[in-house]
Design an enzyme around this catalytic site. Structure first.
Site, PDB file in Angstrom:
ATOM      1  N   LYS A 163       0.812  -1.221   0.000  1.00 15.22           N
ATOM      2  CA  LYS A 163       0.000   0.000   0.000  1.00 15.22           C
ATOM      3  C   LYS A 163       0.850   1.278   0.000  1.00 15.22           C
ATOM      4  O   LYS A 163       0.492   2.285   0.608  1.00 15.22           O
ATOM      5  CB  LYS A 163      -0.944  -0.003   1.228  1.00 15.22           C
ATOM      6  CG  LYS A 163      -1.971  -1.126   1.186  1.00 15.22           C
ATOM      7  CD  LYS A 163      -2.841  -1.162   2.426  1.00 15.22           C
ATOM      8  CE  LYS A 163      -2.196  -1.953   3.536  1.00 15.22           C
ATOM      9  NZ  LYS A 163      -3.106  -2.207   4.680  1.00 15.22           N
ATOM     10  N   ASP A 198      -6.050  -5.124  11.177  1.00 17.03           N
ATOM     11  CA  ASP A 198      -7.354  -4.436  11.106  1.00 17.03           C
ATOM     12  C   ASP A 198      -8.518  -5.378  10.804  1.00 17.03           C
ATOM     13  O   ASP A 198      -9.644  -5.154  11.252  1.00 17.03           O
ATOM     14  CB  ASP A 198      -7.335  -3.244  10.133  1.00 17.03           C
ATOM     15  CG  ASP A 198      -6.888  -3.607   8.735  1.00 17.03           C
ATOM     16  OD1 ASP A 198      -6.509  -4.772   8.494  1.00 17.03           O
ATOM     17  OD2 ASP A 198      -6.900  -2.708   7.870  1.00 17.03           O
TER      18      ASP A 198
HETATM   19 MG    MG Z   1      -8.713   1.215   7.874  1.00 15.50          MG
END
Ligand code: MG
Ligand code: ADP
Length: 454
Positions: A163, A198
């Site tokens: 990312k 996450d």
């Molecule tokens: Mg997030």
């Protein structure tokens, strides 16, 4: 330039059918993808070094909703970085205060100490601004959404970055130690008690309110999922007996099909991959998530411009620059229900500086957005279907908590996923409940920290 121009002799429907050939996924293709997906998950549970890393999270209990306490959480994993204070109040109630910070690009690709000092400094700012009591050490859950080989609930070595991140001197190091050292440099009395992905956080925070939650999915900057696996289905687990007999697995599914066996990889995906910071990696993620969708649209537009099919062959510096066509613009274009596609015209002319955008151009760009987003939603549904199949829950059903701006804000993303699930499972698709799980990466870290406290 203003005024009309003559189009190359190619009619609109020919353009559409060419694009549809490239982007549409048949129900059979969905089934094929789903089947390979399940097999890859099984492989990853047997051995390390598989495409799907299937990482045991060391989270072996789900919450009851009765957990209480005050915790800090950090959420690092993509576009925004957040510091949160979370009050678990029991009875499935949560209070959250959070502050967003923007990570300077320079910290994303420098030495790890630059990044971790920035994180510690942000915590210091938060503690001061929100008057957090740190007389007694405060416990912190660290949501770190990059691939980590977890070796304990509060320990994990960094495997790789994605990312857009790539920090030097960090691969193979324990991320909790890196953060703790930076906190010590700032003399902050904060204990890092849990390292959380996450996806695991999203699952756990939703389970705090809905005990039927078995899957956590992220559809944001990147994509990934975690789910509840039974202990005996993890042959590679060498950590001894698990009391609860279950373990939450972080699949790291963004890497699915890096071998390019089954995904409908096309020339635009190829271009996107070549110009990325991680060519050959995160194949599935590059077809699905917010960091990439707009760029695919841009590459298709560029191709049609070069072939003089779009905008009379006129481009712009913006359209020629990777990353300038944001995924959020696709949302805007798909939300444009005006007869003349006025807002689409605004995006293309005002933001992307295309000199002249005829109604036909607007329709074509809109169709490109639709096709790219529909493909993304259907591929995401394949992942969900594979996980639910792997858990043997097609009949019994489960709740899938989904977080991330793409799922939350992209119009129809949810319905397009449901349609694909219906094609895969028929009437059983109704057993799979897709739910928006907001703030999962913050609240989930607190829930996990609370369970660690017990
Ligand atoms: Mg997030
Ligand atoms: P993160 O994944 O970093 O935690 P988000 O879940 O907010 O953060 O996802 C950010 C990504 O979502 C960005 O890559 C951005 O392109 C995309 N995004 C932001 N707003 C929208 C929107 N309105 N529609 C679709 N995608 C969006």
């Amino acid at each position: 330039m203003t005024g009309k121009y003559t189009y190359r002799e190619i009619d609109e429907s020919t353009v559409y059918s060419e694009l549809e050939d490239v982007f549409i996924l048949s129900p059979q293709r969905l089934r094929d993808i789903c089947k390979v997906f399940v097999k890859e998950m099984e492989k990853g549970l047997e051995n390390d070094d598989c495409t799907l890393k299937m990482i045991p999270s060391f989270v072996t209990n789900r919450p009851t909703g009765k957990e209480v306490g005050t915790y800090l959480a950090l959420d690092l994993g993509g576009t925004n970085f957040r510091v949160c204070e979370i009050n678990l109040e029991g009875q499935s109630k949560v209070r959250l205060r959070a502050k967003k910070f923007t990570i300077p690009d320079s910290a994303k690709t420098a030495d790890q100490s630059v990044l971790f000092d920035f994180l510690a400094e942000s915590i210091a700012i938060f503690i001061k601004e929100y008057n957090i009591n740190t007389e007694k050490d405060i416990n912190l859950g660290f949501t770190f959404s990059f691939p980590v080989q977890q070796t304990a609930l509060n320990k994990g070595t960094i495997l790789l970055w994605n990312k857009g991140f790539n920090c030097a001197n960090s691969i193979g190091k324990d991320v909790v130690t890196l953060l703790s050292e930076a906190l010590t440099r700032k003399q902050l009395k904060v204990n890092v008690v849990a390292l959380v992905n996450d996806t695991v956080g999203t699952l756990m925070s939703h389970a705090y309110v809905d005990p039927g939650t078995c899957v956590g999915v992220i559809l944001g900057t990147g994509t990934n999922a975690a789910y509840v696996e039974s202990a005996e289905a993890i042959p590679k687990w060498k950590g001894g007996p698990i009391k609860s007999n279950e373990m939450i697995i972080n699949s790291e599914w963004g890497a699915f099909d890096n071998e390019r066996k089954v995904l409908p990889w096309n020339k635009y995906d190829q271009q996107q991959d070549e110009q990325s910071t991680n060519p050959g990696k995160q194949t599935y993620e590059k077809m699905i998530s917010g960091m990439y969708l707009g760029e695919i649209v841009r590459l298709v537009c560029k191709d049609l411009i070069e072939r003089k099919i779009l905008f009379g062959g006129m481009s712009s510096t913006e359209m020629d620059t990777p990353g300038k066509f944001e995924t959020a613009y696709m949302s805007r274009i798909e939300r444009d229900h005006t007869a003349e596609l006025t807002d689409t015209k605004m995006v293309l002319q005002e933001i992307l500086k295309i000199p002249y955008v005829a109604p036909r151009d607007r329709r074509i760009v809109r169709r490109i957005c639709e096709l790219v987003a529909i493909r993304a939603a259907r591929l995401a549904a394949c992942g969900v279907a594979a996980v639910v199949t792997k858990m043997n829950r097609v009949d019994t059903g489960c709740t899938v908590a989904i977080d991330g701006s793409v799922y939350e804000h992209y119009p129809h993303f949810d319905n397009r996923m449901r349609d694909a699930l219906h094609e895969l499972f028929g009437m059983f698709s109704e057993n799979v409940s897709l739910q928006l799980g907001k703030d999962g990466s913050g609240i989930g870290a607190a829930v996990i920290a609370a369970l660690a406290d017990k």
